[in-house]
Design a protein around this motif. Structure first.
Motif, PDB file in Angstrom:
ATOM      1  N   UNK A   1     -35.589  27.417  20.582  1.00 61.47           N
ATOM      2  CA  UNK A   1     -34.956  27.564  19.272  1.00 61.47           C
ATOM      3  C   UNK A   1     -33.764  26.624  19.135  1.00 61.47           C
TER       4      UNK A   1
ATOM      5  N   UNK B   1     -26.500  30.020  10.946  1.00 66.12           N
ATOM      6  CA  UNK B   1     -25.972  28.771  10.383  1.00 66.12           C
ATOM      7  C   UNK B   1     -27.046  28.078   9.561  1.00 66.12           C
TER       8      UNK B   1
ATOM      9  N   UNK C   1     -38.113  32.751  13.980  1.00 63.67           N
ATOM     10  CA  UNK C   1     -37.450  31.866  13.022  1.00 63.67           C
ATOM     11  C   UNK C   1     -36.512  32.693  12.140  1.00 63.67           C
TER      12      UNK C   1
ATOM     13  N   UNK D   1     -32.436  24.944  10.433  1.00 65.79           N
ATOM     14  CA  UNK D   1     -31.531  26.078  10.420  1.00 65.79           C
ATOM     15  C   UNK D   1     -31.240  26.482  11.865  1.00 65.79           C
ATOM     16  N   UNK D   2     -30.196  27.246  12.046  1.00 62.99           N
ATOM     17  CA  UNK D   2     -29.945  27.856  13.347  1.00 62.99           C
ATOM     18  C   UNK D   2     -31.062  28.866  13.632  1.00 62.99           C
ATOM     19  N   UNK D   3     -31.450  28.978  14.867  1.00 59.21           N
ATOM     20  CA  UNK D   3     -32.401  30.006  15.331  1.00 59.21           C
ATOM     21  C   UNK D   3     -33.868  29.718  15.051  1.00 59.21           C
ATOM     22  N   UNK D   4     -34.187  28.632  14.364  1.00 59.15           N
ATOM     23  CA  UNK D   4     -35.611  28.389  14.102  1.00 59.15           C
ATOM     24  C   UNK D   4     -36.269  27.827  15.360  1.00 59.15           C
TER      25      UNK D   4
ATOM     26  N   UNK E   1     -30.061  26.152  18.557  1.00 64.27           N
ATOM     27  CA  UNK E   1     -28.862  26.986  18.664  1.00 64.27           C
ATOM     28  C   UNK E   1     -27.795  26.565  17.660  1.00 64.27           C
TER      29      UNK E   1
END
Lengths: 314, 311
Positions: free
Chosen positions: B241, A9, A106, B297-300, B243
């Protein structure tokens, strides 16, 4: 079949998706070989877009000749390509330094991890690059000398003008090709043309080579054109010509030109004084395999490369 | 103080570009301090400016030990700072990915080669780099595990933490790694962020460097003893992170002790303002890093926690 390999996303209202198109026989027997074509790690390199399109177009035209699996990943860095920048936008990290990536990393590392995992198990992979903004490159294969014996039979079929073998000691880990070879997936890199442009002649030439490799692997049963002999060059066969002055480079030679030692390759001029700052001479006899495309130079800018000697396959 | 030109080249459109070092004291090459290598490293050049001022005062008072020289190189890439770019203007290359460099290569490679040749003579090398994750850290010394690193020496900065980490692929082309390979005791100091000036963290970094120089017998300076550093492996930290993607609403900042289950931040949908997710501490510990962009951002990685430790 189009599949999403990575999905992340983005900050506002969008999802970053890295996709692949899997082309496989209608009635597989389970023993098919698999080749992966990856492109677009750098957002300014568009040559691979044409190559991926043309490979898929030709396969669809003669789908009955497909007897293996072709996974096409046209755009590994979609955000960079959309933004017309080389690196991953935002972090400005070079994506080709991030492999093998990390599942808990990341965005770039996470994408790199999932891409690598998706490719693992393939029999062969071609990482399709163009050059950067600065240098025009002849169609070529790049590989490391520690995998030369394994990759050379494939590279000779690729229809490139040159196969450039680098000493593995000079290659940094972290690139997709390096990490795939380390994990047993044969992979080489191809470069041709330069950034932001598509050279259809180069593209068609290399697509012919991809089909020749596919035929060699038993993935393609259709006809393939005659493949040209490539110059095989090791690092000491490639001579770099760097500018020792700053200004505007005006070339006097073209790509593929054969030059003799002492020939003028071009000159660097000072625009405001109207004077020639430096006359660039060929230090050796050979063939122009790379030539500066972006005219502005500074001390140290790479102006050209000449390939000398090299073992020809002829 | 002497100003010394370390590297110079002509450019196509901007006259001459030169890199300068500022030396304090005369004699054996004791310590070299390198600041900004990228055009967005404002905190790094700011710390160097504070150090330069302080060392000039110490030099005028005769408090640099006789026979010792300290060099500060505030910026290698100030043209990019002037142009609002992060990397080298003409080709977007990164000086801190160009080491050990090539004297016959492109400009950033020439700068790296020329600089390393000059500064490898120093016994101690101190660099203020920026990290690939953008955000705020507890002030610390970071060392790549090369086999040459000395955490005992790093302790002498008196910062709360000394962090060691495995080298990543790109580390081999950094100044710190190549400095170590050349035999200089090299340290990277992170204090504050990158693109914004943090006065308090800058002051911490200046004190740490002056403390180290004092303890190594290079300057005479009475200062607070600082911390007995906790030495940690970066791999032992807990990464948290995001989500979801969206606005990052920070509730807990760095150096705060947190409990397992505590809400550290919220991720908010930029379109409708709804809270998409809460960022929960997975363990007791101390917040070592928090990202500082308004959106994520997602996942960072948004937080790094030092697990199960108390202040």
């Amino acid at each position: 079949m189009i599949e999403t390999v990575v999905s992340v996303n983005l900050m506002v209202g969008e999802v970053l998706k890295i996709k692949k198109n899997r082309l496989a026989p209608d009635f597989p027997n389970g023993n098919e070989k698999r080749i992966c074509l990856v492109s677009g790690i750098y957002g300014d390199e568009l040559q691979g877009q044409y190559i991926c399109y043309e490979v898929i177009r030709r396969i669809k035209k003669e789908y009955h000749n497909l007897t293996g699996i072709v996974d096409v990943y046209p755009t590994l860095n979609p955000l960079g390509m959309a933004a017309k920048i080389r690196e991953i936008p935002g972090s400005q990290i070079d994506m080709n330094e991030l492999f093998p990536g990390s599942q808990s990393g990341a965005m770039g590392e996470y994408a790199a991890y999932n891409i690598l995992q998706d490719i693992l198990g393939a029999d062969f992979c071609i990482d399709i690059h163009a050059s950067n903004l600065y240098l025009h490159e002849i169609p070529q294969v790049r590989m490391n000398d520690d995998v030369e014996d394994i990759l050379m039979p494939y590279a000779k079929l690729f229809n490139a003008d040159m196969i450039w073998v680098h000493p593995s000691t000079q290659v940094r880990d972290g690139s997709l090709a390096y990490e795939l070879n380390k994990r047993g997936v044969k992979c080489f890199v191809t470069e041709s043309g330069f950034a932001y442009k598509i050279n259809q002649d180069y593209g068609n030439q290399l697509v012919d080579g991809i089909f020749a490799i596919m035929k060699y692997m038993g993935i393609w049963q259709g006809d393939v054109p005659e493949i040209k002999n490539s110059i095989i060059a090791h690092d000491n066969d490639i001579i770099y010509i760097n500018s020792e002055s700053s200004g505007i480079f005006i070339p006097r030679v073209k790509m593929f030109d054969r030059v003799n030692k002492g020939d003028e390759l071009g000159y660097v001029v000072n625009v405001i004084t109207g004077s020639v700052e430096e006359s660039i001479k060929a230090p050796v006899t050979g063939t122009i395999c790379a030539l500066r495309e972006y005219p502005a130079t500074e001390e140290g800018s790479l102006l050209a490369r000449i390939v000398v000697g090299g073992e020809s396959d002829e | 103080m002497n100003k010394e030109m370390l590297f110079t080249m002509n450019t196509a459109f901007r006259d001459e570009y030169s890199i300068y070092g500022y030396t304090y004291g005369k004699g054996a090459k004791a310590a070299c301090i390198v600041g900004a290598m990228r055009g967005n490293e404002y905190q790094q050049i700011y710390i160097c400016s504070l150090l330069s001022k302080r060392l000039a005062e110490l030099e005028s008072q005769g408090d640099i030990v006789s026979g010792k020289e300290i060099m500060i190189i505030p910026s290698l890439n100030y043209s990019s700072m002037n142009a609002g770019r992060k990397y080298w203007l003409s080709d977007d290359s990164d000086i801190n990915r160009s080491f050990p460099g090539n004297p016959e290569g492109p400009a950033t490679s020439r700068i790296a080669a020329s600089l390393l040749e000059r500064i490898k003579e120093y016994s101690y090398g101190i660099q203020f780099p920026s990290f690939y994750l953008q955000g705020e850290f507890i002030s610390h010394v970071r060392m790549i595990r090369t086999g040459h690193e000395s955490t005992n020496l790093a302790n002498l900065f008196g910062l709360p933490y000394v962090l060691t980490s495995d080298s990543r692929s790109f580390d081999h082309a950094t100044l710190n790694y190549n400095w170590q390979m050349e035999g200089t005791e090299a340290f990277s100091i992170y204090s504050g962020g990158t693109e914004r000036i943090d006065e308090k963290s800058a002051g911490v970094a200046v004190s740490a460097v002056l403390r180290f120089l004092t303890r190594m017998g290079i300057i005479k300076y009475n200062c607070h003893g600082g911390y007995i550093s906790t030495v940690m492996n970066e791999e032992d930290m807990v990464n948290i992170k995001a989500y979801d993607a969206g606005f990052f609403h920070k509730l807990v900042g760095i150096n705060r002790e947190v409990k397992r289950g505590q809400v550290l931040a919220e991720i908010i949908d930029p379109m409708d303002g709804k809270v998409l997710s809460e960022v929960i501490a997975p363990t007791n510990g101390i917040v070592f890093f928090v990202q500082d962009s308004p959106m994520v951002f997602q996942n960072v990685i948004i937080y790094k926690l030092i697990r199960k430790i108390h202040k």
